[in-house]
Design a protein around this motif. Structure first.
Motif: not given
Length: 61
Positions: A7-12, A48-51
């Motif tokens: 999964x992509x990194x968490x936005x925060x 966020x865009x990656x997720x």
């Protein structure tokens, strides 16, 4: 975890490694240990865009 399904990194998540602040502690990295550091606004946006792209690719809503 399979890197293809990672999964992509968490936005925060941490500016350096993407791990959320809770439970981050001190992380060892190839460039030295670090503590949790807030991500930049650009990192948050990119994550966020990656997720969103991952969800779209999987067909999730």
């Amino acid at each position: 975890m399979n890197s293809a399904r990672r999964a992509a990194a968490a936005p925060t998540g941490c500016r350096h490694c993407g791990i959320e602040q809770r439970g981050h502690g001190i992380q060892a990295a190839s460039d030295g240990s670090h503590i949790w550091t807030p991500p930049t606004q650009q990192q948050i946006k990119n994550r966020m865009l990656a997720r969103r792209a991952e969800r779209t690719q999987r067909g999730d809503s």
